[in-house]
Design a protein around this motif. Sequence first.
Motif, short mmCIF file in Angstrom:
data_model
loop_
_atom_site.label_atom_id
_atom_site.label_comp_id
_atom_site.label_asym_id
_atom_site.label_seq_id
_atom_site.Cartn_x
_atom_site.Cartn_y
_atom_site.Cartn_z
N ARG A 173 72.81 -47.79 23.85
CA ARG A 173 71.72 -46.85 23.58
C ARG A 173 70.77 -46.83 24.77
O ARG A 173 70.54 -47.85 25.41
CB ARG A 173 70.97 -47.24 22.30
CG ARG A 173 71.88 -47.34 21.09
CD ARG A 173 71.11 -47.75 19.83
NE ARG A 173 70.49 -46.61 19.18
CZ ARG A 173 71.14 -45.74 18.40
NH1 ARG A 173 72.43 -45.85 18.21
NH2 ARG A 173 70.50 -44.74 17.84
N VAL A 210 67.12 -30.57 22.38
CA VAL A 210 68.50 -30.50 22.91
C VAL A 210 68.61 -29.17 23.64
O VAL A 210 68.41 -28.11 23.04
CB VAL A 210 69.55 -30.57 21.79
CG1 VAL A 210 70.96 -30.49 22.38
CG2 VAL A 210 69.39 -31.84 20.98
N GLU A 268 66.15 -41.89 21.23
CA GLU A 268 67.22 -42.68 21.86
C GLU A 268 68.51 -41.87 21.84
O GLU A 268 68.75 -41.08 20.92
CB GLU A 268 67.47 -43.96 21.06
CG GLU A 268 66.59 -45.11 21.48
CD GLU A 268 67.12 -46.42 20.89
OE1 GLU A 268 66.89 -47.46 21.50
OE2 GLU A 268 67.78 -46.41 19.84
N ILE A 269 69.32 -42.15 22.84
CA ILE A 269 70.63 -41.51 22.86
C ILE A 269 71.69 -42.60 22.72
O ILE A 269 71.55 -43.68 23.31
CB ILE A 269 70.80 -40.70 24.16
CG1 ILE A 269 72.04 -39.84 24.09
CG2 ILE A 269 70.86 -41.56 25.40
CD1 ILE A 269 72.05 -38.76 25.13
N VAL A 298 78.38 -38.62 24.58
CA VAL A 298 77.19 -38.74 23.74
C VAL A 298 77.65 -38.78 22.28
O VAL A 298 78.32 -37.87 21.80
CB VAL A 298 76.24 -37.54 23.98
CG1 VAL A 298 75.12 -37.52 22.94
CG2 VAL A 298 75.66 -37.62 25.39
N PHE A 344 71.98 -38.53 19.10
CA PHE A 344 70.67 -38.43 19.75
C PHE A 344 69.65 -38.12 18.66
O PHE A 344 69.81 -37.14 17.92
CB PHE A 344 70.70 -37.30 20.80
CG PHE A 344 69.36 -36.98 21.40
CD1 PHE A 344 68.59 -37.98 21.99
CD2 PHE A 344 68.85 -35.69 21.37
CE1 PHE A 344 67.34 -37.69 22.54
CE2 PHE A 344 67.61 -35.39 21.91
CZ PHE A 344 66.85 -36.39 22.50
N ASP A 345 68.61 -38.98 18.52
CA ASP A 345 67.64 -38.79 17.44
C ASP A 345 66.28 -38.34 17.95
O ASP A 345 65.29 -38.36 17.23
CB ASP A 345 67.51 -40.08 16.61
CG ASP A 345 67.00 -41.24 17.47
OD1 ASP A 345 66.60 -41.00 18.64
OD2 ASP A 345 66.99 -42.38 16.98
N CYS A 405 65.51 -41.93 25.37
CA CYS A 405 65.74 -40.54 25.78
C CYS A 405 64.91 -39.61 24.91
O CYS A 405 64.95 -39.69 23.69
CB CYS A 405 67.24 -40.25 25.62
SG CYS A 405 67.70 -38.57 26.00
N SER A 443 64.80 -36.08 25.84
CA SER A 443 65.43 -34.75 25.91
C SER A 443 66.88 -34.90 26.35
O SER A 443 67.19 -35.73 27.22
CB SER A 443 64.74 -33.85 26.93
OG SER A 443 63.35 -33.82 26.73
N LEU A 444 67.72 -34.05 25.77
CA LEU A 444 69.14 -34.07 26.12
C LEU A 444 69.52 -32.69 26.66
O LEU A 444 69.24 -31.67 26.01
CB LEU A 444 69.97 -34.39 24.87
CG LEU A 444 71.48 -34.23 24.99
CD1 LEU A 444 72.07 -35.21 25.99
CD2 LEU A 444 72.14 -34.45 23.61
#
Length: 686
Positions: A608, A508, A595-596, A588, A591-592, A611, A613-614
């Motif tokens: 969903r 993140v 997946e976001i 948002v 976020f794991d 993903c 990186s966020l």
Amino acid sequence: MTRNPRFDVLFEPVRIGPVTAPNRFYQVPHASGMTNSLPHVRASFRETKAEGGWGVVCTGAVSIHPSSDDSPLPFGILWDDKDVRAHALMTDAVHRHGSLAGIELWHGGACSLNRTSRIAPLSPSGMPWLSTHLGFQGNLRPRAMDRSDIGDLLRWQAEGARRARSAGFDIIYVYAGMGYLPYEFLLPEYNRRTDEYGGSIENRTRLVREMLEVTREAVGDTCAVALRVSLEELRGRPGTSAPSEAHEVVALLSDLPDLWDVKMDSSPTDCAPSRFSGEGSHEPIIDFVKKVTKKPVVGVGRFTSPDVMVSQIKRGVLDLIGGARPSIADPFLPKKIDEGREHEIRECIGCNICISSWHDGVPVRCTQNPTAGEEWRRGWHPERFTPAASDASVLIVGGGPSGLECAVTLARRGYRVTIADSANDFGGRLRFETRLPGLAAWGRVTDWRLGQLRGKSNVNLYPNSDLGVDDVLGLEHRHVVIATGARWTRMLYATIEFPTEEFDGPRVYTPDDLAAGVVPEGPVAVFDFDNYYLASAIAEQLAQRVGDVSYVTTAGHASAWTLMTNELPLIHRALVKAGVKIHTLQRVAGFDGTEIALADVFSGTQKRLPCRSLVVVGVRTPRDELYRSLIARGADLERSGIETVARIGDAYAPGAIVHAVHSGHRFAREFELNPAPAPYTRDYPV
Ligand code: ADP
Ligand code: SF4
């Protein structure tokens, strides 16, 4: 210093009908947010440009009748004789410096929604002018003008022209541009009339011709009559007797006006942001006009380079160098060229914060020139400064926009200034942001200020200097200014529109991480609830570098606030072109690391996306630890001879660069003034 002879041509007088411009620098009509209820603010703003050498200084749009009412957007009015005095303040001020004053008489037609006057808007055929953007939408549809309406319009124009002459204006405009009424008659799809004002190009041009004729009849013996016209759409339409309908319109009216002021049709192309257009972007549209008319031609293009200006003249594109934004960013641009100081020009960066002020309904603000709009109400002159009140030395910690502006202004007042930054170069947030797609020109914020500071005997510049409390205490400065900026947080967005706790998890990131060199692993989601330029510029860059990028925003558009700066449609286009997937009205929700989860901001419906990186571009908080630590050490400060510690810019209140520059400037202007000035002087109608 003396003028470079290469630029002499820019200082030749130009005859415009019965009047003569003293040089080729022409401040074209532009919005200032200064209505008739701010007449002194308006007069001082325009006067400063005349003083700075602009040979012609014009108003923004001045309505000729209550059926042309743009409220709540600001505009001038000249509806009856009582309005004359407010404008005379400006013409007197402009004439004091030997410049000509021009007035853009304006009828908005179907584009002005008459929210205050509640008069049904006028239009050629009753077609609404439909905006994509809420702020420009209205529910009162226009009606088609009949013959008597056309007669009324011509009378209002003539009465407006006579009032303008009695207010002291030298150049009186007919305005056929940007969706406004006379322009509406020019477009065949919009003008569906079957009488002598519709159909053939001669008929569609008739209204503009008659407006020019009545204006000339009213005032043409003493004032010049200018025609301002948008040519972009018309240039794209093949003509029957010439390459395009734009050629035909200019040929039909050729020598009727004393001056052609030529421009683009929509705000995003006319007042084009530097993120998407360079200097001189109008030329491909307007380059033919001088070949069709013998009358002088003025046009714009965010011109700040005197060499480019000279080239426009020498290549026969323009006779007069039009400036709106360059004249806001540096009212003294012509004087600087005249005095051989062209390297000192504070060049417009093309950010369009100035146009956002108009959209906000307030007096103009400028990122580069913090004195714009403040000439009267705060008494700030761009080139004159109150001398230092003491021989005090000032340490500024942080060399971003606020620190640099503070240093320049304190130095110009005569203070001894030391400015330190932990980075190996100055510029603060701009060190990173100017490397994003399209934002290089914003580096002028740093460049101009460093140019002012370098080589000054009362200024010390210390890059690579990360200062802690003990460093500051050890340096012998009586005053300390903390300009250490702000940091981006990992806060997300709550359902009721405020930030949540910081979100922690693998990969993140914030813009600060990217600035420090992190390249996120794809697929990447950029989550934007800052809503200005940064998240979209990051998404655009990551699309080039990482490939799979989703842009997620709680707003209804990508970079939603950039509607105010004309960038919004261009940003949307750039993201689509870069292959960025746009998800609007989403927040948002989780976020794991693989997946976001996105939730629709209104319905809560979740979806969903894959993903890895966020990047969160949401909220910034002041980086003010140094300030807090220092003020906690009162006794040590006293022992070290430090009398004051202050905060400016983002370290005080995070905001856009325009606010950081203003904050640094204001601190320096008001430093050691006794008594401290009032917040600002309120203007009053005359
Ligand atoms: P603003 O927009 O208010 O000018 P910026 O974030 O652009 O703020 O700039 C702040 C600058 O302050 C950055 O260049 C950063 O490197 C610098 N800075 C922050 N803390 C320190 C410190 N302790 N010593 C020196 N420089 C610092
Ligand atoms: Fe130029 Fe930006 Fe200033 Fe407008 S606000 S004049 S675009 S620097």
